[in-house]
Design an enzyme around this catalytic site. Structure first.
Site, PDB file in Angstrom:
ATOM      1  N   TYR A 183       0.815  -1.227  -0.392  1.00 12.51           N
ATOM      2  CA  TYR A 183       0.124   0.008  -0.087  1.00 12.51           C
ATOM      3  C   TYR A 183       1.094   1.248  -0.184  1.00 12.51           C
ATOM      4  O   TYR A 183       0.396   1.628  -0.756  1.00 12.51           O
ATOM      5  CB  TYR A 183      -1.020   0.455   1.044  1.00 12.51           C
ATOM      6  CG  TYR A 183      -2.007   1.673   1.165  1.00 12.51           C
ATOM      7  CD1 TYR A 183      -2.628   1.361   0.340  1.00 12.51           C
ATOM      8  CD2 TYR A 183      -1.774   2.128   2.422  1.00 12.51           C
ATOM      9  CE1 TYR A 183      -4.253   2.344   0.506  1.00 12.51           C
ATOM     10  CE2 TYR A 183      -2.771   2.817   2.463  1.00 12.51           C
ATOM     11  CZ  TYR A 183      -3.855   3.298   1.380  1.00 12.51           C
ATOM     12  OH  TYR A 183      -4.431   3.897   1.235  1.00 12.51           O
ATOM     13  N   ASP A 184       1.734   1.619   1.222  1.00 14.07           N
ATOM     14  CA  ASP A 184       2.761   2.807   1.176  1.00 14.07           C
ATOM     15  C   ASP A 184       3.336   3.132  -0.115  1.00 14.07           C
ATOM     16  O   ASP A 184       3.354   3.958  -0.363  1.00 14.07           O
ATOM     17  CB  ASP A 184       3.516   1.840   2.448  1.00 14.07           C
ATOM     18  CG  ASP A 184       2.894   1.768   3.403  1.00 14.07           C
ATOM     19  OD1 ASP A 184       1.020   1.861   3.384  1.00 14.07           O
ATOM     20  OD2 ASP A 184       3.304   2.892   4.863  1.00 14.07           O
TER      21      ASP A 184
ATOM     22  N   PHE B   6     -14.555  -0.699  16.270  1.00 14.54           N
ATOM     23  CA  PHE B   6     -15.085  -0.145  17.265  1.00 14.54           C
ATOM     24  C   PHE B   6     -16.387   0.092  17.075  1.00 14.54           C
ATOM     25  O   PHE B   6     -16.749  -0.257  18.396  1.00 14.54           O
ATOM     26  CB  PHE B   6     -14.001   1.004  18.008  1.00 14.54           C
ATOM     27  CG  PHE B   6     -12.532   0.828  18.261  1.00 14.54           C
ATOM     28  CD1 PHE B   6     -11.897  -0.705  17.773  1.00 14.54           C
ATOM     29  CD2 PHE B   6     -12.124   1.969  19.088  1.00 14.54           C
ATOM     30  CE1 PHE B   6     -11.105  -0.869  18.822  1.00 14.54           C
ATOM     31  CE2 PHE B   6     -10.777   1.649  19.177  1.00 14.54           C
ATOM     32  CZ  PHE B   6      -9.794  -0.175  19.278  1.00 14.54           C
TER      33      PHE B   6
ATOM     34  N   GLY C  50      -2.566   0.854  23.000  1.00 14.22           N
ATOM     35  CA  GLY C  50      -3.851   1.400  22.670  1.00 14.22           C
ATOM     36  C   GLY C  50      -2.656   2.929  23.286  1.00 14.22           C
ATOM     37  O   GLY C  50      -3.737   3.945  22.978  1.00 14.22           O
TER      38      GLY C  50
ATOM     39  N   GLN D 116      -0.798   3.879  20.504  1.00  8.33           N
ATOM     40  CA  GLN D 116      -0.586   4.681  19.055  1.00  8.33           C
ATOM     41  C   GLN D 116      -1.640   6.020  18.891  1.00  8.33           C
ATOM     42  O   GLN D 116      -2.876   5.838  19.442  1.00  8.33           O
ATOM     43  CB  GLN D 116      -0.253   3.695  18.150  1.00  8.33           C
ATOM     44  CG  GLN D 116      -2.215   3.001  17.638  1.00  8.33           C
ATOM     45  CD  GLN D 116      -2.113   2.104  18.743  1.00  8.33           C
ATOM     46  OE1 GLN D 116      -1.748   1.331  20.076  1.00  8.33           O
ATOM     47  NE2 GLN D 116      -2.744   0.536  17.899  1.00  8.33           N
TER      48      GLN D 116
ATOM     49  N   ASP E  51       3.089  -1.024  12.017  1.00  4.34           N
ATOM     50  CA  ASP E  51       1.888   0.014  12.330  1.00  4.34           C
ATOM     51  C   ASP E  51       2.066   1.483  12.845  1.00  4.34           C
ATOM     52  O   ASP E  51       3.295   1.320  14.130  1.00  4.34           O
ATOM     53  CB  ASP E  51       1.002  -0.385  13.599  1.00  4.34           C
ATOM     54  CG  ASP E  51      -0.273  -0.226  14.067  1.00  4.34           C
ATOM     55  OD1 ASP E  51      -1.332  -0.989  13.369  1.00  4.34           O
ATOM     56  OD2 ASP E  51      -0.535   1.398  14.783  1.00  4.34           O
TER      57      ASP E  51
HETATM   58  P1  NAD Z   1     -12.409   1.414  -0.091  1.00  2.38           P
HETATM   59  O1  NAD Z   1     -12.350   0.419   0.212  1.00  2.38           O
HETATM   60  O2  NAD Z   1     -13.830   1.253   0.804  1.00  2.38           O
HETATM   61  O3  NAD Z   1     -12.414   2.017  -1.024  1.00  2.38           O
HETATM   62  C1  NAD Z   1     -12.020   1.559  -2.115  1.00  2.38           C
HETATM   63  C2  NAD Z   1     -12.201   1.030  -3.464  1.00  2.38           C
HETATM   64  O4  NAD Z   1     -12.162   1.199  -4.852  1.00  2.38           O
HETATM   65  C3  NAD Z   1     -13.262   0.384  -4.075  1.00  2.38           C
HETATM   66  O5  NAD Z   1     -14.863   0.824  -4.107  1.00  2.38           O
HETATM   67  C4  NAD Z   1     -13.118  -0.807  -4.568  1.00  2.38           C
HETATM   68  O6  NAD Z   1     -13.952  -2.391  -5.367  1.00  2.38           O
HETATM   69  C5  NAD Z   1     -12.302  -0.489  -5.265  1.00  2.38           C
HETATM   70  N1  NAD Z   1     -10.844  -1.274  -6.376  1.00  2.38           N
HETATM   71  C6  NAD Z   1      -9.923  -1.751  -5.511  1.00  2.38           C
HETATM   72  N2  NAD Z   1      -9.015  -1.390  -6.914  1.00  2.38           N
HETATM   73  C7  NAD Z   1      -9.464  -2.188  -8.363  1.00  2.38           C
HETATM   74  C8  NAD Z   1      -9.123  -1.883  -8.786  1.00  2.38           C
HETATM   75  N3  NAD Z   1      -7.882  -2.148  -9.022  1.00  2.38           N
HETATM   76  N4  NAD Z   1      -9.762  -1.014  -9.765  1.00  2.38           N
HETATM   77  C9  NAD Z   1     -11.533  -0.874 -10.017  1.00  2.38           C
HETATM   78  N5  NAD Z   1     -11.444  -0.550  -8.570  1.00  2.38           N
HETATM   79  C10 NAD Z   1     -10.869  -0.655  -7.241  1.00  2.38           C
HETATM   80  O7  NAD Z   1     -11.367   2.605   0.742  1.00  2.38           O
HETATM   81  P2  NAD Z   1     -12.086   3.746   0.682  1.00  2.38           P
HETATM   82  O8  NAD Z   1     -11.259   4.656   2.259  1.00  2.38           O
HETATM   83  O9  NAD Z   1     -12.975   4.665  -0.117  1.00  2.38           O
HETATM   84  O10 NAD Z   1     -10.642   4.934   0.311  1.00  2.38           O
HETATM   85  C11 NAD Z   1     -10.400   5.417  -1.265  1.00  2.38           C
HETATM   86  C12 NAD Z   1      -9.219   5.810  -1.803  1.00  2.38           C
HETATM   87  O11 NAD Z   1      -8.800   6.726  -0.447  1.00  2.38           O
HETATM   88  C13 NAD Z   1      -8.359   5.010  -1.763  1.00  2.38           C
HETATM   89  O12 NAD Z   1      -7.814   5.021  -3.075  1.00  2.38           O
HETATM   90  C14 NAD Z   1      -7.731   4.859  -0.670  1.00  2.38           C
HETATM   91  O13 NAD Z   1      -5.707   4.504  -0.594  1.00  2.38           O
HETATM   92  C15 NAD Z   1      -7.543   6.369  -0.226  1.00  2.38           C
HETATM   93  N6  NAD Z   1      -7.122   6.910   1.063  1.00  2.38           N
HETATM   94  C16 NAD Z   1      -8.430   5.899   2.109  1.00  2.38           C
HETATM   95  C17 NAD Z   1      -8.069   6.777   4.133  1.00  2.38           C
HETATM   96  C18 NAD Z   1      -9.293   6.410   4.376  1.00  2.38           C
HETATM   97  O14 NAD Z   1      -8.912   6.752   5.443  1.00  2.38           O
HETATM   98  N7  NAD Z   1     -10.598   6.518   4.327  1.00  2.38           N
HETATM   99  C19 NAD Z   1      -7.356   7.372   3.805  1.00  2.38           C
HETATM  100  C20 NAD Z   1      -6.002   7.715   2.743  1.00  2.38           C
HETATM  101  C21 NAD Z   1      -6.303   7.298   1.860  1.00  2.38           C
HETATM  102  N1  UDP Z   2      -6.340  -1.201  15.379  1.00  4.30           N
HETATM  103  C1  UDP Z   2      -6.968  -1.469  16.738  1.00  4.30           C
HETATM  104  N2  UDP Z   2      -8.523  -2.269  16.858  1.00  4.30           N
HETATM  105  C2  UDP Z   2      -8.590  -2.642  15.354  1.00  4.30           C
HETATM  106  C3  UDP Z   2      -8.428  -2.067  14.438  1.00  4.30           C
HETATM  107  C4  UDP Z   2      -7.474  -0.710  14.080  1.00  4.30           C
HETATM  108  O1  UDP Z   2      -6.286  -1.032  18.225  1.00  4.30           O
HETATM  109  O2  UDP Z   2      -9.767  -2.748  15.712  1.00  4.30           O
HETATM  110  C5  UDP Z   2      -5.649   0.251  15.743  1.00  4.30           C
HETATM  111  C6  UDP Z   2      -4.578  -0.201  14.398  1.00  4.30           C
HETATM  112  O3  UDP Z   2      -3.169  -0.901  15.374  1.00  4.30           O
HETATM  113  C7  UDP Z   2      -4.164   1.474  14.323  1.00  4.30           C
HETATM  114  C8  UDP Z   2      -5.309   2.406  14.554  1.00  4.30           C
HETATM  115  O4  UDP Z   2      -6.403   1.274  15.160  1.00  4.30           O
HETATM  116  O5  UDP Z   2      -2.805   1.660  15.324  1.00  4.30           O
HETATM  117  C9  UDP Z   2      -6.010   2.411  13.036  1.00  4.30           C
HETATM  118  O6  UDP Z   2      -6.197   1.694  12.334  1.00  4.30           O
HETATM  119  P1  UDP Z   2      -6.730   1.299  10.922  1.00  4.30           P
HETATM  120  O7  UDP Z   2      -7.007   0.155  10.341  1.00  4.30           O
HETATM  121  O8  UDP Z   2      -7.519   2.409  11.375  1.00  4.30           O
HETATM  122  O9  UDP Z   2      -5.585   2.597  10.465  1.00  4.30           O
HETATM  123  P2  UDP Z   2      -4.250   2.225   9.491  1.00  4.30           P
HETATM  124  O10 UDP Z   2      -3.612   1.607  10.532  1.00  4.30           O
HETATM  125  O11 UDP Z   2      -4.268   2.254   8.259  1.00  4.30           O
HETATM  126  O12 UDP Z   2      -4.006   3.695  10.177  1.00  4.30           O
END
Ligand code: NAD
Ligand code: UDP
Length: 327
Positions: free
Chosen positions: A150-151, A196, A212, A214, A278
């Site tokens: 992802y990153d 949660f 908890g 973080q 994490d």
């Molecule tokens: P989500 O998983 O609900 O939505 C992602 C959507 O992309 C889904 O509908 C999935 O089916 C579609 N998808 C995945 N791979 C695909 C592919 N190869 N081709 C076509 N469709 C594909 O997640 P979200 O929270 O709505 O996130 C949307 C975007 O925002 C993502 O790119 C995510 O990385 C980014 N983002 C979200 C957050 C957050 O906190 N919600 C934080 C950082 C970045």
């Molecule tokens: N986390 C948790 N319990 C859960 C799911 C996540 O304590 O049931 C923690 C996780 O380890 C992280 C934070 O909550 O420290 C945020 O997690 P999330 O998966 O929502 O997002 P991200 O780690 O990608 O920021």
């Protein structure tokens, strides 16, 4: 940002996901023609069912790792699984989605002269040494750990966006999104806010990973979508990357306590191992977005949690509800 604009043809990839479905709605409300594209890997048809008969709405089932050609003015690239259990389930496909998928959409933008937005992430900062995170910080990312697909995929996508901008003059907009939550997250999404709330409403144990201590900073979805629209509408010369998130920082333990209190739950907190890599702390510095986009979040965590809890209460009471009814 609700005022009517000149109608554009806008592609939203990942449009059936959590953020994407809210974005499609907001764009339709502004009078645009929206093509929602999704492969339904983590998105759900019921997220967009209520839009299917809306004027100007169109849907294509497609995976962005395969090239596509469409007549478009703007592209919002949100396609990518975002929850750690989801993006780690098929890590190679996650990397391909960010890298090949972005490449395919940048090619589309170049051919059509379209403006293109990338949903990047605070994960490009990894487990950060600079706190709060500013856009000039290069980050601390493990290139081969469980979060790397992802990153590093998102980091490479930023590289591709800038190279297309510099080499081909493509107009790009990069948002680095920090943890966002709200109605229409799925009950099995796996991210902390939905986990949660669902656990609290069912009376199950609340699974806190690690001790908890973080931190994360949680943005309500409506605030974030407003930031997306402002960024896309910003002057051509403004590319970002720009942080979009809520700078109010909470420990995960404090989040659990707020959820228990707001739901009136009898659930107890249990502690589970902290996942590998994490991030210990996360909080955006949003000065750049405030200055360039005149944007800042308005919704407090408690107000946003109340709305999200209402969504899950109704969803758990009737799992067949169309998500429009619970949003
Ligand atoms: P989500 O998983 O609900 O939505 C992602 C959507 O992309 C889904 O509908 C999935 O089916 C579609 N998808 C995945 N791979 C695909 C592919 N190869 N081709 C076509 N469709 C594909 O997640 P979200 O929270 O709505 O996130 C949307 C975007 O925002 C993502 O790119 C995510 O990385 C980014 N983002 C979200 C957050 C957050 O906190 N919600 C934080 C950082 C970045
Ligand atoms: N986390 C948790 N319990 C859960 C799911 C996540 O304590 O049931 C923690 C996780 O380890 C992280 C934070 O909550 O420290 C945020 O997690 P999330 O998966 O929502 O997002 P991200 O780690 O990608 O920021």
């Amino acid at each position: 940002m609700q005022k009517k604009e000149v109608s554009k043809k806008i592609l939203v990839t990942g449009g059936a996901g959590f953020l994407g479905s809210h974005l499609c709605e907001a764009l339709l409300r502004s009078g645009h023609r929206v093509t929602c594209l999704d492969n339904f890997s983590t998105g759900l048809r019921r997220n967009i069912q209520h839009l299917e008969n809306a004027k100007g709405f169109d849907f294509i089932e497609h995976d962005i790792i395969t090239p596509i050609d469409l007549d478009v003015d703007q592209i919002f690239n949100l396609a990518c699984p975002a929850s750690p259990p989801h993006y780690q389930a098929d890590p190679v496909h996650t990397t391909l989605t960010s890298v090949l998928g972005s490449l395919n959409l940048l090619e589309l933008a170049r051919r059509r002269g379209a403006r293109i937005f990338q949903a990047s992430t605070s994960e490009v900062y990894g487990d950060p040494y600079v706190h709060p995170q500013v856009e000039s910080y290069w980050g601390n990312v493990n290139s081969f750990g469980p979060r790397a697909c992802y990153d590093e995929g998102k980091r490479c996508a930023e590289t591709l966006f800038f190279d297309y901008h510099q080499s081909h003059g493509v107009a790009i907009k990069i948002a680095r999104i920090f943890n966002t939550y709200g109605p229409r997250m799925g009950p099995d999404d796996g991210r902390v806010v939905s986990n949660f709330i669902v656990q609290a409403l069912k009376g199950d144990d609340i699974t806190v990973y690690g001790d908890g201590s973080q931190t994360r900073s949680f943005c309500f979805v409506d605030d974030l979508i407003d930031g997306f629209l402002r960024l896309m509408a910003s002057p051509e010369t403004f590319t970002g990357p720009v942080n979009l998130g809520n700078p109010c920082e909470f420990t995960i333990g404090a989040l659990a306590r707020h959820v228990i209190e707001l739901t009136g739950s009898t659930s107890r907190m249990v502690y589970r191992p902290l996942p590998v890599d994490d991030p210990r702390q996360r909080r955006p510095n949003i000065s750049f977005a405030m200055r360039e986009l005149d944007w800042q979040p308005r919704t407090t965590l408690l107000a946003g949690l109340k709305k999200t809890i209402r969504h899950f209460e109704r969803l758990l009471a009737n799992p067949e509800l169309e998500f429009a009814e619970v949003a």
